[in-house]
Design an enzyme around this catalytic site. Structure first.
Site, PDB file in Angstrom:
ATOM      1  N   ALA A   1       1.652  -1.072   0.187  1.00  0.00           N
ATOM      2  CA  ALA A   1      -0.011  -0.173   0.316  1.00  0.00           C
ATOM      3  C   ALA A   1       0.818   1.575  -0.032  1.00  0.00           C
ATOM      4  O   ALA A   1       2.516   1.179   0.460  1.00  0.00           O
ATOM      5  CB  ALA A   1      -0.617  -0.001   0.979  1.00  0.00           C
TER       6      ALA A   1
ATOM      7  N   GLY B   1       0.536  -4.921   0.910  1.00  0.00           N
ATOM      8  CA  GLY B   1      -0.339  -5.551   0.387  1.00  0.00           C
ATOM      9  C   GLY B   1      -0.328  -6.385  -1.027  1.00  0.00           C
ATOM     10  O   GLY B   1      -0.679  -6.055  -1.605  1.00  0.00           O
TER      11      GLY B   1
ATOM     12  N   GLU C   1      -1.405  -9.150  -0.384  1.00  0.00           N
ATOM     13  CA  GLU C   1      -1.724  -9.737  -0.722  1.00  0.00           C
ATOM     14  C   GLU C   1      -2.874  -9.918  -1.814  1.00  0.00           C
ATOM     15  O   GLU C   1      -3.964 -10.767  -1.606  1.00  0.00           O
ATOM     16  CB  GLU C   1      -2.475  -8.748   0.973  1.00  0.00           C
ATOM     17  CG  GLU C   1      -1.929  -8.888   1.941  1.00  0.00           C
ATOM     18  CD  GLU C   1      -2.453  -7.896   2.732  1.00  0.00           C
ATOM     19  OE1 GLU C   1      -1.770  -6.221   2.658  1.00  0.00           O
ATOM     20  OE2 GLU C   1      -2.653  -7.827   4.515  1.00  0.00           O
TER      21      GLU C   1
ATOM     22  N   GLU D   1       4.718  -5.028   7.836  1.00  0.00           N
ATOM     23  CA  GLU D   1       4.147  -3.912   8.045  1.00  0.00           C
ATOM     24  C   GLU D   1       4.332  -3.522   9.313  1.00  0.00           C
ATOM     25  O   GLU D   1       4.350  -2.576   9.879  1.00  0.00           O
ATOM     26  CB  GLU D   1       2.714  -4.692   7.821  1.00  0.00           C
ATOM     27  CG  GLU D   1       1.607  -4.456   6.627  1.00  0.00           C
ATOM     28  CD  GLU D   1       1.793  -5.106   5.819  1.00  0.00           C
ATOM     29  OE1 GLU D   1       2.204  -5.694   5.612  1.00  0.00           O
ATOM     30  OE2 GLU D   1       0.806  -4.822   4.653  1.00  0.00           O
TER      31      GLU D   1
HETATM   32  N1  CO8 Z   1       4.504   2.822  -0.748  1.00  0.00           N
HETATM   33  C1  CO8 Z   1       4.661   4.297  -1.769  1.00  0.00           C
HETATM   34  N2  CO8 Z   1       5.796   4.873  -2.378  1.00  0.00           N
HETATM   35  C2  CO8 Z   1       6.697   3.653  -2.392  1.00  0.00           C
HETATM   36  C3  CO8 Z   1       6.260   2.684  -1.765  1.00  0.00           C
HETATM   37  C4  CO8 Z   1       4.986   2.369  -1.232  1.00  0.00           C
HETATM   38  N3  CO8 Z   1       5.061   0.950  -0.315  1.00  0.00           N
HETATM   39  N4  CO8 Z   1       7.586   1.800  -1.750  1.00  0.00           N
HETATM   40  C5  CO8 Z   1       8.369   1.936  -2.817  1.00  0.00           C
HETATM   41  N5  CO8 Z   1       8.090   2.785  -3.181  1.00  0.00           N
HETATM   42  C6  CO8 Z   1       8.696   4.673  -3.734  1.00  0.00           C
HETATM   43  C7  CO8 Z   1      10.077   5.085  -2.783  1.00  0.00           C
HETATM   44  O1  CO8 Z   1       9.456   5.620  -2.455  1.00  0.00           O
HETATM   45  C8  CO8 Z   1      11.079   5.237  -4.334  1.00  0.00           C
HETATM   46  O2  CO8 Z   1       9.948   6.588  -4.375  1.00  0.00           O
HETATM   47  P1  CO8 Z   1      11.220   8.046  -5.214  1.00  0.00           P
HETATM   48  O3  CO8 Z   1      11.855   7.772  -6.012  1.00  0.00           O
HETATM   49  O4  CO8 Z   1      10.210   8.740  -4.761  1.00  0.00           O
HETATM   50  O5  CO8 Z   1      12.041   7.963  -2.872  1.00  0.00           O
HETATM   51  C9  CO8 Z   1      10.409   4.854  -5.500  1.00  0.00           C
HETATM   52  O6  CO8 Z   1       9.843   3.384  -4.733  1.00  0.00           O
HETATM   53  C10 CO8 Z   1      11.551   3.669  -5.360  1.00  0.00           C
HETATM   54  O7  CO8 Z   1      12.021   3.156  -4.187  1.00  0.00           O
HETATM   55  P2  CO8 Z   1      12.720   1.942  -3.604  1.00  0.00           P
HETATM   56  O8  CO8 Z   1      13.995   4.175  -4.070  1.00  0.00           O
HETATM   57  O9  CO8 Z   1      12.857   2.398  -2.271  1.00  0.00           O
HETATM   58  O10 CO8 Z   1      13.746   1.260  -4.329  1.00  0.00           O
HETATM   59  P3  CO8 Z   1      14.861   0.235  -3.444  1.00  0.00           P
HETATM   60  O11 CO8 Z   1      15.287  -0.609  -4.280  1.00  0.00           O
HETATM   61  O12 CO8 Z   1      15.623   0.930  -2.751  1.00  0.00           O
HETATM   62  O13 CO8 Z   1      13.867  -0.484  -2.384  1.00  0.00           O
HETATM   63  C11 CO8 Z   1      12.120  -2.025  -1.758  1.00  0.00           C
HETATM   64  C12 CO8 Z   1      12.584  -1.461  -2.916  1.00  0.00           C
HETATM   65  C13 CO8 Z   1      12.918  -2.211  -0.920  1.00  0.00           C
HETATM   66  C14 CO8 Z   1      10.442  -2.359  -2.216  1.00  0.00           C
HETATM   67  C15 CO8 Z   1      11.649  -0.597  -1.029  1.00  0.00           C
HETATM   68  O14 CO8 Z   1      10.986   0.218  -2.571  1.00  0.00           O
HETATM   69  C16 CO8 Z   1       9.923  -0.791  -0.219  1.00  0.00           C
HETATM   70  O15 CO8 Z   1      11.176  -0.914   1.059  1.00  0.00           O
HETATM   71  N6  CO8 Z   1       9.596  -0.435   0.155  1.00  0.00           N
HETATM   72  C17 CO8 Z   1       8.199  -0.456   1.049  1.00  0.00           C
HETATM   73  C18 CO8 Z   1       7.862  -1.935   1.167  1.00  0.00           C
HETATM   74  C19 CO8 Z   1       6.783  -1.817   2.207  1.00  0.00           C
HETATM   75  O16 CO8 Z   1       6.865  -1.846   3.249  1.00  0.00           O
HETATM   76  N7  CO8 Z   1       5.192  -2.351   1.856  1.00  0.00           N
HETATM   77  C20 CO8 Z   1       4.646  -2.634   2.740  1.00  0.00           C
HETATM   78  C21 CO8 Z   1       3.693  -1.211   3.050  1.00  0.00           C
HETATM   79  S1  CO8 Z   1       2.189  -1.679   4.281  1.00  0.00           S
HETATM   80  C22 CO8 Z   1       1.133  -1.759   3.423  1.00  0.00           C
HETATM   81  O17 CO8 Z   1       0.868  -2.668   2.458  1.00  0.00           O
HETATM   82  C23 CO8 Z   1      -0.290  -2.370   4.418  1.00  0.00           C
HETATM   83  C24 CO8 Z   1      -1.627  -3.001   3.529  1.00  0.00           C
HETATM   84  C25 CO8 Z   1      -2.092  -2.701   4.218  1.00  0.00           C
HETATM   85  C26 CO8 Z   1      -3.315  -1.673   4.541  1.00  0.00           C
HETATM   86  C27 CO8 Z   1      -4.062  -1.206   5.054  1.00  0.00           C
HETATM   87  C28 CO8 Z   1      -4.367  -0.007   4.652  1.00  0.00           C
HETATM   88  C29 CO8 Z   1      -4.960   0.732   5.455  1.00  0.00           C
END
Ligand code: CO8
Length: 261
Positions: free
Chosen positions: A70, A115, A118, A138
């Site tokens: 998400a 997400g 999921e 999460e």
């Molecule tokens: N949300 C928003 N932006 C994201 C997300 C995300 N989940 N994942 C990546 N991005 C963005 C980064 O911020 C980055 O943006 P920018 O270039 O503007 O800085 C761009 O995508 C590229 O990402 P990275 O530079 O971080 O790429 P890396 O190769 O260095 O890393 C990763 C890749 C490991 C995937 C890293 O991006 C990461 O850890 N992402 C987050 C992963 C995460 O924690 N996901 C779980 C989120 S929680 C969730 O999904 C809850 C679901 C239920 C929600 C209920 C709602 C109420």
């Protein structure tokens, strides 16, 4: 056949009854925000009405991510009531996807986190490119999975493995995902498109009514005690003999020709 909304946050392409949906926010690694959820709702409105539908294949745009979760920048601003509404809406979308009367398959082409995992779990099965990374991170953000992960992950990989993944937030690679049964198959990422075509041909060849009935038997049955689930199967099995597909399928076998469903 048509190309629909190729520039939408959920691009979709339909070819002879098989629809490929692509979550299309590559700059944010295809993270799910309200706009994506709304686009999935619009896609589902069409898919649920599509009498010629034979399958749905889901992937993420680009070669780096399926869906990285998400959208954290969006979630960061949510109040508790807003979080409930967002998660509830997404859960409804994923349930509709799961209950489509055709196979729904995730083609996991990279990061499949939160997400995104999921979303893959709401698909009937998943296949992964060898670069895929899975996880429910999460707890590292101070929340828990909210799009069905705490419920579908244990159903797919068993409670102990699900507990380990959800409480540590640890990421696993495609080989590990295969070993624990989170995905059915792993292949070089570049072969996912060929797999999609082969699978599409298989899905088009199966009797569509029987496929939908089989899905119903599995999903409804899994939620019931064995005896009532077996009774459910018997009823649905008998129902197959009241339609045209059984006559055609068996006639084709006896006449040594391909069936025409
Ligand atoms: N949300 C928003 N932006 C994201 C997300 C995300 N989940 N994942 C990546 N991005 C963005 C980064 O911020 C980055 O943006 P920018 O270039 O503007 O800085 C761009 O995508 C590229 O990402 P990275 O530079 O971080 O790429 P890396 O190769 O260095 O890393 C990763 C890749 C490991 C995937 C890293 O991006 C990461 O850890 N992402 C987050 C992963 C995460 O924690 N996901 C779980 C989120 S929680 C969730 O999904 C809850 C679901 C239920 C929600 C209920 C709602 C109420």
């Amino acid at each position: 056949d048509h190309l629909g909304a190729a520039d939408s946050v959920v691009a979709w392409h339909r070819h002879e009854g098989v629809v490929r949906l692509t979550v299309n926010r590559p700059k944010a690694l295809n993270a799910l925000n309200e706009e994506v959820i709304e686009a999935l709702e619009t896609a589902l409105d069409a898919l649920e009405r599509d009498a010629e539908l034979r399958g749905v294949l889901i992937s993420g745009a680009g070669d780096k991510a399926f869906v990285a979760g998400a959208d954290i920048t969006r979630m960061r601003e949510l109040t508790a009531p807003e979080a409930r509404a967002f998660a509830g809406r997404a859960q409804t979308v994923l349930k509709r996807l799961e209950r489509l009367p055709v196979p729904v398959v995730a083609l996991v082409n990279g990061f499949c986190l939160g997400g995104g995992c999921e979303l893959a779990l709401a698909c009937d099965w998943a296949v992964a490119g060898d670069n895929a990374v899975f996880g429910q991170p999460e707890v590292q953000l101070g929340i828990i999975p909210g799009f069905g992960g705490t419920q579908r992950l244990p159903r797919r990989v068993g409670p102990a493995m699900a507990l380990e993944l959800v409480t540590t937030g640890r990421k696993i690679d495609a080989a590990e995902a295969l070993r624990i049964g989170l995905v059915n198959q792993v292949m070089p990422q570049a072969e996912l498109d060929t797999y999609a075509e082969t699978l599409g041909d298989e899905l088009r060849a199966s009797a569509p009514g029987a496929v939908g009935t089989a899905k119903r038997a599995l999903y409804d049955g899994m939620e019931q005690p064995l005896d009532s689930a077996l009774a459910l199967e018997t009823g649905l099995f008998a129902l197959c003999f009241a339609g045209d597909e059984q006559a055609e399928g068996m006639a084709a076998f006896v006449e040594k020709r391909p069936a025409r469903f």
